[in-house]
Design a protein around this motif. Structure first.
Motif, PDB file in Angstrom:
ATOM      1  N   ASN A 229     -12.699  79.383  11.470  1.00  0.00           N
ATOM      2  CA  ASN A 229     -13.812  79.700  12.366  1.00  0.00           C
ATOM      3  C   ASN A 229     -13.502  80.921  13.226  1.00  0.00           C
ATOM      4  O   ASN A 229     -14.374  81.762  13.489  1.00  0.00           O
ATOM      5  CB  ASN A 229     -14.123  78.496  13.258  1.00  0.00           C
ATOM      6  CG  ASN A 229     -14.687  77.325  12.475  1.00  0.00           C
ATOM      7  OD1 ASN A 229     -15.209  77.509  11.375  1.00  0.00           O
ATOM      8  ND2 ASN A 229     -14.579  76.132  13.034  1.00  0.00           N
ATOM      9  N   LYS A 230     -12.240  81.042  13.666  1.00  0.00           N
ATOM     10  CA  LYS A 230     -11.829  82.197  14.475  1.00  0.00           C
ATOM     11  C   LYS A 230     -11.931  83.486  13.676  1.00  0.00           C
ATOM     12  O   LYS A 230     -12.445  84.507  14.167  1.00  0.00           O
ATOM     13  CB  LYS A 230     -10.404  81.976  14.970  1.00  0.00           C
ATOM     14  CG  LYS A 230      -9.854  83.110  15.825  1.00  0.00           C
ATOM     15  CD  LYS A 230      -8.420  82.817  16.250  1.00  0.00           C
ATOM     16  CE  LYS A 230      -7.839  83.996  17.039  1.00  0.00           C
ATOM     17  NZ  LYS A 230      -6.427  83.743  17.444  1.00  0.00           N
ATOM     18  N   ALA A 231     -11.460  83.458  12.412  1.00  0.00           N
ATOM     19  CA  ALA A 231     -11.532  84.651  11.566  1.00  0.00           C
ATOM     20  C   ALA A 231     -12.987  85.019  11.280  1.00  0.00           C
ATOM     21  O   ALA A 231     -13.348  86.203  11.243  1.00  0.00           O
ATOM     22  CB  ALA A 231     -10.778  84.411  10.267  1.00  0.00           C
ATOM     23  N   GLU A 232     -13.836  84.030  11.079  1.00  0.00           N
ATOM     24  CA  GLU A 232     -15.260  84.281  10.821  1.00  0.00           C
ATOM     25  C   GLU A 232     -15.907  84.961  12.026  1.00  0.00           C
ATOM     26  O   GLU A 232     -16.728  85.873  11.861  1.00  0.00           O
ATOM     27  CB  GLU A 232     -15.959  82.960  10.508  1.00  0.00           C
ATOM     28  CG  GLU A 232     -17.420  83.116  10.095  1.00  0.00           C
ATOM     29  CD  GLU A 232     -18.064  81.787   9.753  1.00  0.00           C
ATOM     30  OE1 GLU A 232     -19.033  81.785   8.980  1.00  0.00           O
ATOM     31  OE2 GLU A 232     -17.597  80.751  10.272  1.00  0.00           O
ATOM     32  N   ALA A 233     -15.513  84.537  13.211  1.00  0.00           N
ATOM     33  CA  ALA A 233     -16.070  85.150  14.417  1.00  0.00           C
ATOM     34  C   ALA A 233     -15.608  86.595  14.564  1.00  0.00           C
ATOM     35  O   ALA A 233     -16.395  87.479  14.950  1.00  0.00           O
ATOM     36  CB  ALA A 233     -15.660  84.329  15.645  1.00  0.00           C
ATOM     37  N   GLN A 234     -14.357  86.870  14.252  1.00  0.00           N
ATOM     38  CA  GLN A 234     -13.852  88.242  14.355  1.00  0.00           C
ATOM     39  C   GLN A 234     -14.494  89.158  13.311  1.00  0.00           C
ATOM     40  O   GLN A 234     -14.646  90.360  13.546  1.00  0.00           O
ATOM     41  CB  GLN A 234     -12.324  88.249  14.206  1.00  0.00           C
ATOM     42  CG  GLN A 234     -11.585  87.620  15.381  1.00  0.00           C
ATOM     43  CD  GLN A 234     -10.080  87.795  15.292  1.00  0.00           C
ATOM     44  OE1 GLN A 234      -9.584  88.604  14.514  1.00  0.00           O
ATOM     45  NE2 GLN A 234      -9.355  87.028  16.103  1.00  0.00           N
ATOM     46  N   GLU A 235     -14.848  88.606  12.166  1.00  0.00           N
ATOM     47  CA  GLU A 235     -15.543  89.396  11.141  1.00  0.00           C
ATOM     48  C   GLU A 235     -16.999  89.620  11.508  1.00  0.00           C
ATOM     49  O   GLU A 235     -17.708  90.352  10.823  1.00  0.00           O
ATOM     50  CB  GLU A 235     -15.465  88.675   9.780  1.00  0.00           C
ATOM     51  CG  GLU A 235     -14.112  88.763   9.096  1.00  0.00           C
ATOM     52  CD  GLU A 235     -13.854  90.122   8.494  1.00  0.00           C
ATOM     53  OE1 GLU A 235     -14.777  90.733   7.920  1.00  0.00           O
ATOM     54  OE2 GLU A 235     -12.702  90.585   8.587  1.00  0.00           O
ATOM     55  N   LYS A 236     -17.443  88.943  12.559  1.00  0.00           N
ATOM     56  CA  LYS A 236     -18.824  89.056  13.026  1.00  0.00           C
ATOM     57  C   LYS A 236     -19.824  88.641  11.943  1.00  0.00           C
ATOM     58  O   LYS A 236     -20.840  89.297  11.709  1.00  0.00           O
ATOM     59  CB  LYS A 236     -19.123  90.476  13.500  1.00  0.00           C
ATOM     60  CG  LYS A 236     -18.251  90.914  14.676  1.00  0.00           C
ATOM     61  CD  LYS A 236     -18.564  92.343  15.100  1.00  0.00           C
ATOM     62  CE  LYS A 236     -17.666  92.781  16.258  1.00  0.00           C
ATOM     63  NZ  LYS A 236     -17.924  94.174  16.694  1.00  0.00           N
ATOM     64  N   ILE A 237     -19.434  87.545  11.256  1.00  0.00           N
ATOM     65  CA  ILE A 237     -20.323  86.987  10.235  1.00  0.00           C
ATOM     66  C   ILE A 237     -21.262  86.010  10.923  1.00  0.00           C
ATOM     67  O   ILE A 237     -20.823  85.055  11.581  1.00  0.00           O
ATOM     68  CB  ILE A 237     -19.518  86.278   9.127  1.00  0.00           C
ATOM     69  CG1 ILE A 237     -18.603  87.281   8.438  1.00  0.00           C
ATOM     70  CG2 ILE A 237     -20.449  85.602   8.135  1.00  0.00           C
ATOM     71  CD1 ILE A 237     -17.680  86.646   7.422  1.00  0.00           C
ATOM     72  N   ASP A 238     -22.542  86.224  10.784  1.00  0.00           N
ATOM     73  CA  ASP A 238     -23.557  85.386  11.420  1.00  0.00           C
ATOM     74  C   ASP A 238     -23.968  84.291  10.438  1.00  0.00           C
ATOM     75  O   ASP A 238     -24.790  84.526   9.544  1.00  0.00           O
ATOM     76  CB  ASP A 238     -24.762  86.240  11.826  1.00  0.00           C
ATOM     77  CG  ASP A 238     -25.773  85.426  12.638  1.00  0.00           C
ATOM     78  OD1 ASP A 238     -25.408  84.324  13.079  1.00  0.00           O
ATOM     79  OD2 ASP A 238     -26.899  85.910  12.810  1.00  0.00           O
ATOM     80  N   ASN A 239     -23.373  83.135  10.593  1.00  0.00           N
ATOM     81  CA  ASN A 239     -23.683  82.020   9.687  1.00  0.00           C
ATOM     82  C   ASN A 239     -24.838  81.201  10.259  1.00  0.00           C
ATOM     83  O   ASN A 239     -24.647  80.312  11.075  1.00  0.00           O
ATOM     84  CB  ASN A 239     -22.449  81.137   9.492  1.00  0.00           C
ATOM     85  CG  ASN A 239     -22.681  80.063   8.442  1.00  0.00           C
ATOM     86  OD1 ASN A 239     -23.744  80.008   7.828  1.00  0.00           O
ATOM     87  ND2 ASN A 239     -21.690  79.210   8.241  1.00  0.00           N
ATOM     88  N   GLN A 240     -26.038  81.531   9.842  1.00  0.00           N
ATOM     89  CA  GLN A 240     -27.231  80.824  10.319  1.00  0.00           C
ATOM     90  C   GLN A 240     -27.962  80.123   9.172  1.00  0.00           C
ATOM     91  O   GLN A 240     -29.159  79.918   9.214  1.00  0.00           O
ATOM     92  CB  GLN A 240     -28.183  81.812  10.999  1.00  0.00           C
ATOM     93  CG  GLN A 240     -27.592  82.506  12.216  1.00  0.00           C
ATOM     94  CD  GLN A 240     -28.565  83.485  12.845  1.00  0.00           C
ATOM     95  OE1 GLN A 240     -29.650  83.735  12.312  1.00  0.00           O
ATOM     96  NE2 GLN A 240     -28.185  84.035  14.000  1.00  0.00           N
ATOM     97  N   HIS A 241     -27.199  79.763   8.162  1.00  0.00           N
ATOM     98  CA  HIS A 241     -27.844  79.225   6.959  1.00  0.00           C
ATOM     99  C   HIS A 241     -27.551  77.746   6.753  1.00  0.00           C
ATOM    100  O   HIS A 241     -27.863  77.196   5.712  1.00  0.00           O
ATOM    101  CB  HIS A 241     -27.388  80.015   5.734  1.00  0.00           C
ATOM    102  CG  HIS A 241     -27.470  81.510   5.927  1.00  0.00           C
ATOM    103  ND1 HIS A 241     -28.666  82.158   6.132  1.00  0.00           N
ATOM    104  CD2 HIS A 241     -26.497  82.459   5.989  1.00  0.00           C
ATOM    105  CE1 HIS A 241     -28.435  83.468   6.289  1.00  0.00           C
ATOM    106  NE2 HIS A 241     -27.114  83.660   6.217  1.00  0.00           N
TER     107      HIS A 241
END
Length: 545
Positions: free
Chosen positions: A350-362
């Protein structure tokens, strides 16, 4: 001359010559008698011989006559037998001809009745249409056939028969079918073939199937009061046992309500979804009574079966990493650049996903990610072991800096997932890496995630089928090199592959689910490589799938 006769007396004096004459006379007499006896004896013997000869001849003649009589009798008997058999065969043929004629006549009568019935329905429908047209003030009524006053009445079906017709989408005509028509397939039941009479109609045995499990119903498994279903299926549907607590699912004011897993088909009380019952993060099954799930360090639950085939640390995952690279190379999609594959905990992902600025809204649970930026990641470098209290202990993590040696810096995947599920996620993320390394940026999200799902699905299919049958799959173009390097799989692993594929195929999310269905259809209609050549056409914002 005159004679003088005088009487005289015989002399009494004995003469010896007379005795000798008498003796000789007696001897001659005796000899004559003896000769006469001998002649008679000889004649008698001759007669006997003649009689014997005559008798032997008569016996031979009698025997021959009797033999000829027997032969004549045999000929007469055979002639009579042949005549009787001929007459019997003729009578049998006549009986068969009469029976066949009767059957044909009955069949013709039945067809005539059916045709009369259908004509009556047509005529009745036309009259109803005419009445409806007239009621709507139509200018020109529909053409009518010649009026038939003898319209066949429509008899409604029995209530339970109507209920039995709903299972397979049959049209309810509200009429009784002829006894020679199967109510399941609407075809004729051949003469002499076995049939089932149930719910007031006839069925082929293979057509009389349960509405719940779709298997044929034997008569001892059927009850008229339960409808077209097995008694056991009826009981299970009306009042099933809970898979989790093993008790009868309780009734409510709205009836018996339960949840059922779409793939595993396990029924359970709805309350177990919210009462804290552990759910496996891999196969999604709830913990059943009598089993014990294992909790991972990041508070995810893992069932015992998934635990047995789980990949628990980064080093353990490297053979699978090489296998996925070989799979892409076998598709002429070799990933040229090297970058690390790391297994991480949920928090690190989750931390890496946030740093990649991936917007998981699906609404999709993230289990893997392809990194394009440099960052530090906590990688699991030593797998946990089972402790004395059935808890995992001893896991070791280590921070690792991923640097930008190329467009892709690393692929991260959750640790503790079964090998096959880990391989599917890795294949999905590897496709993201391939797209980035080949210069495909700013693709429409639906298309990019869809084609990554297709590659993951293809890898799962390569684990399902042998190399001889893999090419026949709808979305599989998997070569021999993609076969599993782990050897024979357990029955549960085979089932888990089907579960993962089912999750992909039945996903209805707007990006992953819809994207997979669209791209998979395109690949099935064409080929993967032809689709890859069209990728530049689907960049944002002007492109559409």
């Amino acid at each position: 001359m005159w004679w003088c006769l005088s009487c005289f007396k015989p002399s009494t004096k004995h003469d010896p010559s007379e005795d000798r004459f008498e003796a000789e006379t007696n001897i001659v007499t005796d000899i004559s008698l003896y000769e006469d006896v001998i002649l008679r004896q000889r004649k008698s013997e001759a007669d006997q011989i003649e009689w014997a000869i005559q008798d032997g001849y008569n016996q031979q003649e009698t025997s021959a006559r009797r033999r000829r009589q027997r032969e004549l009798d045999d000929q007469i008997a055979r002639g009579l037998q042949y005549k009787e058999e001929t007459e019997l065969d003729k009578s049998l043929v006549d009986v068969e001809d009469q029976l066949l004629s009767k059957i044909v006549e009955e069949s013709l009568k039945d067809k005539g009745k059916r045709k009369q019935f259908e004509d009556g329905l047509v005529e009745n429908d036309e009259q109803h249409a005419l009445i409806l047209q007239q009621s709507l003030y139509m200018v020109e009524p529909l053409p009518r056939l010649e009026e038939n006053k003898n319209i066949t009445p429509i008899t409604p079906l029995k209530e339970d028969t109507q209920e039995s017709c709903k299972g397979k989408g049959q049209i309810d005509l509200n009429v009784n079918r002829p006894h020679s028509i199967c109510d399941g397939c609407n075809s004729a039941i051949e003469y002499g073939r076995s049939s089932v009479n149930a719910l007031g109609v006839n069925w082929h045995p293979e057509c009389f199937c349960c509405l719940y499990c779709d298997n044929p119903i034997a008569m001892h498994e059927f009850s008229n009061t339960k409808g077209r279903c097995h008694i056991t299926c009826y009981k299970e549907r009306r009042h099933p046992n809970c898979y989790v607590c093993k008790k009868k699912i309780p009734s409510t004011v709205e009836g018996i309500k339960y949840n059922e897993h779409s793939f595993w088909k396990e029924k359970y009380c709805p309350s177990h979804e919210v009462d804290g019952t552990p759910k496996c993060c891999s196969c999604e099954r709830l913990e059943a009574w009598g089993t014990k799930y294992v909790m991972l360090a990041d508070n995810r639950w893992l069932c015992v079966k998934c635990m047995e085939c789980a990949v628990m640390d980064t080093y353990e995952c490297q053979p699978l990493h090489f296998e996925i690279r070989e799979f892409f190379e076998s598709l002429n999609m070799k990933v040229e650049k090297e970058f690390p594959l790391l297994l991480v905990e949920k928090e690190a992902l989750n931390k890496a996903e946030a740093q990649e600025k991936i917007d998981n809204q699906h609404g999709v649970v993230t289990r893997g990610i392809c990194l394009f930026e440099e960052q530090t990641v906590d990688s699991v470098i030593k797998r946990p072991i089972m402790g004395p209290n059935k808890e995992l202990v001893g896991m070791v993590t280590e921070p690792q800096r991923v640097i930008g040696g190329c467009e892709v810096t690393a692929i991260l995947i959750l640790y503790g997932l079964p090998r096959l599920l880990t391989g599917y996620i890795l294949a999905h993320e590897m496709m993201h890496a391939w797209l980035r390394l080949n210069g495909y940026r700013n693709l429409k999200l639906e298309f990019e995630e869809g084609i990554c799902q297709v590659l993951g699905h293809m890898w799962l299919e390569s684990q399902t089928y042998s190399t001889t049958s893999a090419a026949s799959s709808s979305s599989s173009h998997t070569p021999a090199a993609s076969s599993s390097k782990k050897g024979a799989k357990s029955d549960y692993e085979k089932k888990l592959v089907e579960f993962c594929k089912d999750q992909i195929e039945t996903d209805d999310s707007p990006v992953y689910g819809v994207g997979f269905k669209k791209v998979n259809k395109m690949v099935s209609d064409s080929s993967l490589h032809k689709i890859l050549k069209r990728i530049p056409q689907w960049t944002k914002p002007d492109s559409n799938l």
